[in-house]
Every structure is written in structure tokens, then in C-alpha cells.
Scaffold this active site. Sequence first.
Site, PDB file in Angstrom:
ATOM      1  N   GLU A  51       6.303   9.314 -12.444  1.00  0.00           N
ATOM      2  CA  GLU A  51       5.379  10.242 -11.803  1.00  0.00           C
ATOM      3  C   GLU A  51       6.208  11.366 -11.166  1.00  0.00           C
ATOM      4  O   GLU A  51       7.022  11.121 -10.277  1.00  0.00           O
ATOM      5  CB  GLU A  51       4.578   9.523 -10.712  1.00  0.00           C
TER       6      GLU A  51
ATOM      7  N   LYS B 290      -2.316   6.376  10.168  1.00  0.00           N
ATOM      8  CA  LYS B 290      -1.026   7.056  10.216  1.00  0.00           C
ATOM      9  C   LYS B 290      -0.975   8.102   9.104  1.00  0.00           C
ATOM     10  O   LYS B 290      -0.923   7.770   7.929  1.00  0.00           O
ATOM     11  CB  LYS B 290       0.124   6.056  10.010  1.00  0.00           C
TER      12      LYS B 290
ATOM     13  N   GLU C 295      -4.001   2.449  -3.231  1.00  0.00           N
ATOM     14  CA  GLU C 295      -4.262   3.538  -4.188  1.00  0.00           C
ATOM     15  C   GLU C 295      -2.931   4.216  -4.441  1.00  0.00           C
ATOM     16  O   GLU C 295      -2.427   4.935  -3.591  1.00  0.00           O
ATOM     17  CB  GLU C 295      -5.263   4.538  -3.606  1.00  0.00           C
TER      18      GLU C 295
ATOM     19  N   GLY D 212       3.749   1.169  -1.995  1.00  0.00           N
ATOM     20  CA  GLY D 212       2.615   0.252  -2.111  1.00  0.00           C
ATOM     21  C   GLY D 212       3.066  -1.180  -2.366  1.00  0.00           C
ATOM     22  O   GLY D 212       2.515  -2.135  -1.814  1.00  0.00           O
TER      23      GLY D 212
ATOM     24  N   CYS E 211      -2.745  12.656  -7.473  1.00  0.00           N
ATOM     25  CA  CYS E 211      -2.401  11.352  -8.039  1.00  0.00           C
ATOM     26  C   CYS E 211      -2.868  11.249  -9.475  1.00  0.00           C
ATOM     27  O   CYS E 211      -2.220  10.632 -10.295  1.00  0.00           O
ATOM     28  CB  CYS E 211      -3.019  10.247  -7.203  1.00  0.00           C
TER      29      CYS E 211
HETATM   30  P1  NAD Z   1       4.655   7.913  -0.042  1.00  0.00           P
HETATM   31  O1  NAD Z   1       4.430   6.590  -0.675  1.00  0.00           O
HETATM   32  O2  NAD Z   1       6.026   8.442   0.029  1.00  0.00           O
HETATM   33  O3  NAD Z   1       4.071   7.913   1.441  1.00  0.00           O
HETATM   34  C1  NAD Z   1       2.712   7.609   1.696  1.00  0.00           C
HETATM   35  C2  NAD Z   1       2.572   7.194   3.143  1.00  0.00           C
HETATM   36  O4  NAD Z   1       3.286   5.978   3.371  1.00  0.00           O
HETATM   37  C3  NAD Z   1       3.115   8.197   4.139  1.00  0.00           C
HETATM   38  O5  NAD Z   1       2.249   8.225   5.251  1.00  0.00           O
HETATM   39  C4  NAD Z   1       4.455   7.590   4.499  1.00  0.00           C
HETATM   40  O6  NAD Z   1       4.912   8.004   5.766  1.00  0.00           O
HETATM   41  C5  NAD Z   1       4.128   6.127   4.497  1.00  0.00           C
HETATM   42  N1  NAD Z   1       5.286   5.233   4.332  1.00  0.00           N
HETATM   43  C6  NAD Z   1       6.517   5.531   3.864  1.00  0.00           C
HETATM   44  N2  NAD Z   1       7.290   4.421   3.844  1.00  0.00           N
HETATM   45  C7  NAD Z   1       6.529   3.409   4.307  1.00  0.00           C
HETATM   46  C8  NAD Z   1       6.749   2.018   4.503  1.00  0.00           C
HETATM   47  N3  NAD Z   1       7.909   1.450   4.197  1.00  0.00           N
HETATM   48  N4  NAD Z   1       5.747   1.253   5.007  1.00  0.00           N
HETATM   49  C9  NAD Z   1       4.538   1.805   5.280  1.00  0.00           C
HETATM   50  N5  NAD Z   1       4.274   3.112   5.105  1.00  0.00           N
HETATM   51  C10 NAD Z   1       5.253   3.910   4.621  1.00  0.00           C
HETATM   52  O7  NAD Z   1       3.691   8.943  -0.829  1.00  0.00           O
HETATM   53  P2  NAD Z   1       3.620  10.511  -0.592  1.00  0.00           P
HETATM   54  O8  NAD Z   1       4.883  11.122  -1.079  1.00  0.00           O
HETATM   55  O9  NAD Z   1       3.151  10.803   0.780  1.00  0.00           O
HETATM   56  O10 NAD Z   1       2.382  10.866  -1.580  1.00  0.00           O
HETATM   57  C11 NAD Z   1       2.527  10.971  -2.950  1.00  0.00           C
HETATM   58  C12 NAD Z   1       2.140   9.681  -3.645  1.00  0.00           C
HETATM   59  O11 NAD Z   1       0.804   9.302  -3.302  1.00  0.00           O
HETATM   60  C13 NAD Z   1       2.129   9.810  -5.154  1.00  0.00           C
HETATM   61  O12 NAD Z   1       2.707   8.664  -5.714  1.00  0.00           O
HETATM   62  C14 NAD Z   1       0.642   9.872  -5.495  1.00  0.00           C
HETATM   63  O13 NAD Z   1       0.289   9.469  -6.792  1.00  0.00           O
HETATM   64  C15 NAD Z   1       0.067   8.959  -4.487  1.00  0.00           C
HETATM   65  N6  NAD Z   1      -1.366   9.206  -4.330  1.00  0.00           N
HETATM   66  C16 NAD Z   1      -2.265   8.293  -4.831  1.00  0.00           C
HETATM   67  C17 NAD Z   1      -3.633   8.524  -4.719  1.00  0.00           C
HETATM   68  C18 NAD Z   1      -4.657   7.548  -5.259  1.00  0.00           C
HETATM   69  O14 NAD Z   1      -5.825   7.644  -4.877  1.00  0.00           O
HETATM   70  N7  NAD Z   1      -4.275   6.613  -6.104  1.00  0.00           N
HETATM   71  C19 NAD Z   1      -4.085   9.705  -4.101  1.00  0.00           C
HETATM   72  C20 NAD Z   1      -3.141  10.604  -3.602  1.00  0.00           C
HETATM   73  C21 NAD Z   1      -1.789  10.341  -3.713  1.00  0.00           C
END
Ligand code: NAD
Length: 500
Positions: A403, A197, A272, A255, A306
Site C-alpha cells: 500500500e 485518539k 479497518e 492493526g 484506504c
Molecule cells: P497508522 O497505522 O500509522 O496510524 C493510525 C493510528 O494509529 C494513528 O492514530 C497512530 O497514532 C496510531 N498508532 C500508531 N502506532 C500505534 C500503536 N502501536 N498502538 C496503537 N495505536 C498506534 O495509519 P496512518 O498512517 O495514520 O493512516 C494510513 C493508514 O490507514 C493506511 O494504511 C490506510 O489504508 C488506513 N486506512 C484504512 C481505512 C479503512 O476504513 N479500512 C480508512 C482510512 C485509512
Amino acid sequence: MSKLSNDLDLLGDAARARLGQTFGLQIGGKTVETPESYALTDPSTGLEFARAAEARPEDLDAAVAAARKAMDGEWKRLRPHERELRLLRLADLLEQNERELSEIETLCSGRLLSNTAGVDVRYSAHVLRYMAGWATKLEGQTMRLSVPYIPDGELRGFTFREPIGVVGAIVPWNVALGIAVWKIAPALAAGCAIVLKPAPQTPLSALRFAQLAAEAGIPAGVINIVTGSSPRLGEMLVSHPGISMVTFTGSTEIGRRIAVSAAGNFKKCSLELGGKSPVILMEDAEVEVSAQAAAWAILANHGQNCCAGSRLYVHRAIHDQVLERVVDIVAGIELSAPLLPGAQMGPVVTQAQKQRILGFIQAGITEGAALLTGGTAPEHDGCYLRPTVLAGVTSDMTPAREEIFGPVVVVAAFDSEAEALHLANDSRFGLGASVFTQDLGRVHRMTQGLEAGSVWINIHNALDVAMPFGGWKESGMGNDLGESSVLAHTRLKASVHRYG
Ligand code: NAD
Ligand code: MN
């Protein structure tokens, strides 16, 4: 045409053909249309340019079923070397379609074309090739056994690594195709099938990737892509009984929810999550080189990495000099539409994200930080804001703790190595950390002392496919990349054989 709005005439034919279209799901090798769709908007204008399907619960069921069927059927019958060859072919196809893939990624996310081409396409081809090699290198152990209650038997033990099952992957928008490939490549190398997804903002590259995978000879159903605008779809994927493992990249907040939900039927989780990664410049750091590195640690990908270097700690002996250079570099950045050749910084991903970032900057100013450059947004419908430096920031201030996920760096001075380590570790996150110094003893001490999954010396944010990339503390559990990410997609079987 303002220099801030994408000029869609710059698009190549393949990407331009997507304008105004509605994109279906990719399930079992077929494009699946659904009754509802949602808008995809160009962050440089805020305008809709295409639509994507809203997957229904029955679409998700179909995707999981297709994955299971492929995994137990054609995919399982292929020898490891055949899996390897197909992943290698897919890497070639990615490179051959670089322009199209990078342009659609840029349209959806507002990220620079140089970045989407380099990271989402070329680096992904590199990841696929590395992971392809693992398909033929999954080994078990053999041993002579001594079970105490079978005194007269001659026993041999064997362990096998088998695919863990159907993998559910959920990825963010900040490196959409790149991170999707970090999930898909090790899963396929291990013999799994996957339902992925994408983030709502950035579905197009993954949808195209699934089609290219079919061209590369990867059987229908091995890669399935479901799209949707609501968190519900991700929640359903995580709790789906047909999914054996969830691999997630995104925020710490989501997460945490995923870990709780996945515990329902003991799915394995690889998470992650977010970061607040420190960059530490010791008194012997070379000022110009390390100031450049520190500035780009936060400017790269508009701070939407990230492991962006979002906290800068500089020894007091060089603090004023470094700060002046960093402010110079940041203030000199020109905002422009991300499709424009030579663009230095485009918009952030959404208006909501822009407002959130401006809110963090305001909180820092209210709490006593000094705004040295940026902190404002141009009058424009795109999601632009000026890259920002906040100095004199203490660890209790909001922008030092949270963050921000945008081009905002907080800066503070320190007086000793111990104080630098304390400042760096005083965070609930532990993703990356970098130290700039020429002192070898200090390199070893600080590498040991930093609480982070990745420690970089005299460089920031260098991710190699052979190295595990994962977070400590609230930055997650498990890792992407490296051997361990492949092994994470296997489960062990222990088999005992009696010979006489
Ligand atoms: P997000 O957590 O808002 O969303 C990530 C994904 O989860 C999206 O596909 C979203 O639709 C989905 N999602 C949202 N609510 C959900 C739920 N309740 N259950 C399951 N899935 C759900 O993150 P974002 O805004 O898309 O990305 C930014 C974040 O990602 C930042 O915190 C960044 O640090 C992190 N990130 C981490 C890494 C790493 O390798 N550690 C790499 C890139 C980004
Ligand atoms: Mn988000």
C-alpha cells in the site's frame, strides 16, 4: 507567496485564531493542559502553525474514568429518543461550523478544502443523522423456551442489546474528522461513551468536535479526546483495563499489533486497515468515462484513501487507449496549496510520507515498471510530489504489492475475465474493488469472485452510510457504517423468565 505555500490570510477568523496556540485535551467536558506539547505543521510549507498537548498516562486514566462515569450516569438515564435528538443537533452544529472545521482539517493534513468540507464536515453530518436514528431502533428478541431439565415450567426468553462499554477509538490522518465520526456516531447511538485518539498530525478537528458535542447537549465525558505524538499513547489506550472495545482505522501493520494487545483482556476489536484496491476495465467499458473514473480513483484525496484505486487492470483490447487518457489526466494535474480556491492537488501529509512514496516509485522502476508520468517532487519545502503512473507492472513488483498511500497507480493489461479476477485477488489486502462493464452476467460473476469487502460496478469508492464498509483478508475485521457497526457496539444479554 508561492502557489504551493498556503496563504494563511485566506483563513476565516475562527481558524486564524488558532495559529500559534497550544491545544489541550478534552476530558470530561473540560480542556486539560499538559506540561508537554508537540508541533503541528502545515504540509504545504513544513512550518509549525500550532501545538497540541502530549497526554500523560494519568490523562488517559482520567479520560477513561470520565467516560465510564458518563456512560453509567447521565448518558444512561437519557431515553433513546433523547440520544437521537442530541446527535441530530450535533449534525446541525457541524454544518454551521463547516468553514472552521474544514480549514483546520486542511491546515493539519494538506488535504483540499473542497475535500475536507465535503467529506469531513458535510458527510459527517449525514453519518450523524443516520446513526441518530439507530438509537431508537435497538431491539431484542422474545421467545417461548423449552429447557429440557425444567419440564414443568412455562418459560419466556428475552434478549437485550446493551452498550458494550467504554470504547477506545484510534483513527488516522487521511480523513481525520470523517473517520472519527464513523467511530463516535455508532458508539453513541448504542449508548456507549468513547475515548478517541486522533492521529498526531490531525488532532484539531476532533478537539473542536468534542466542544460542539457539549453544545449539542451530549453530557460531559461521553466524548473524550486524548492527543499525543508517540505510539505509546495508542498502545496504552488499547491495553487499558477500563476500555471494553477498540475500534481502529489505520495501517495493517499497526492493526496487527492492536489485535494482539487487545487479546490480553479479550477486548472486542474492529479493525479497518490498509488496502490495494483494484479497478478493472473490461473490453466493453466506455473508454472516456472509465478512464476518468480510474484516474480519479487514485487522484482523489492525493491517493491517501484506504480504498484508493491503486491497481488498474485494463483489457488488452482497450489498454493502450485507456492508458493514454489516464496519463493525460494525471499529467495535467496542477499542484497547489490546498487552501487555494480551485486547487486540484495539494501536498501529501508529511515529508516522511513523501519520501516513502518516492521510494516505492523507485522500487517499481528498478524492478522493470515503466514510469509514464510523475515520479518526481518539485523543489519546495512543502510535501509535494507529482501524481504518478507506472505501467507494465507485474504482480510481484513492490508497488503492486504494498500500500503506497499516495497518488501512484500501477497499470497492467489482461486478456480474460478469469485473468482479471486472478490479478485482482492476488493481494494480501481485500478492501475495495471495482469493475467497469455493461455485461450483466459478468457483473454477477465478478461481484461473486472478487475478494473484497466492497465491490463497486461502474463506479469506484462509493461509500454509503447504510452499507457496511470493512475489509477482507489483511484489510481488517469488523466494519464501519451500516446497521452492523451500531450492533457491534452492543453486547447481548439473554434473560429467562418463569411464569408458573
Ligand atoms: P497508522 O497505522 O500509522 O496510524 C493510525 C493510528 O494509529 C494513528 O492514530 C497512530 O497514532 C496510531 N498508532 C500508531 N502506532 C500505534 C500503536 N502501536 N498502538 C496503537 N495505536 C498506534 O495509519 P496512518 O498512517 O495514520 O493512516 C494510513 C493508514 O490507514 C493506511 O494504511 C490506510 O489504508 C488506513 N486506512 C484504512 C481505512 C479503512 O476504513 N479500512 C480508512 C482510512 C485509512
Ligand atoms: Mn502511518
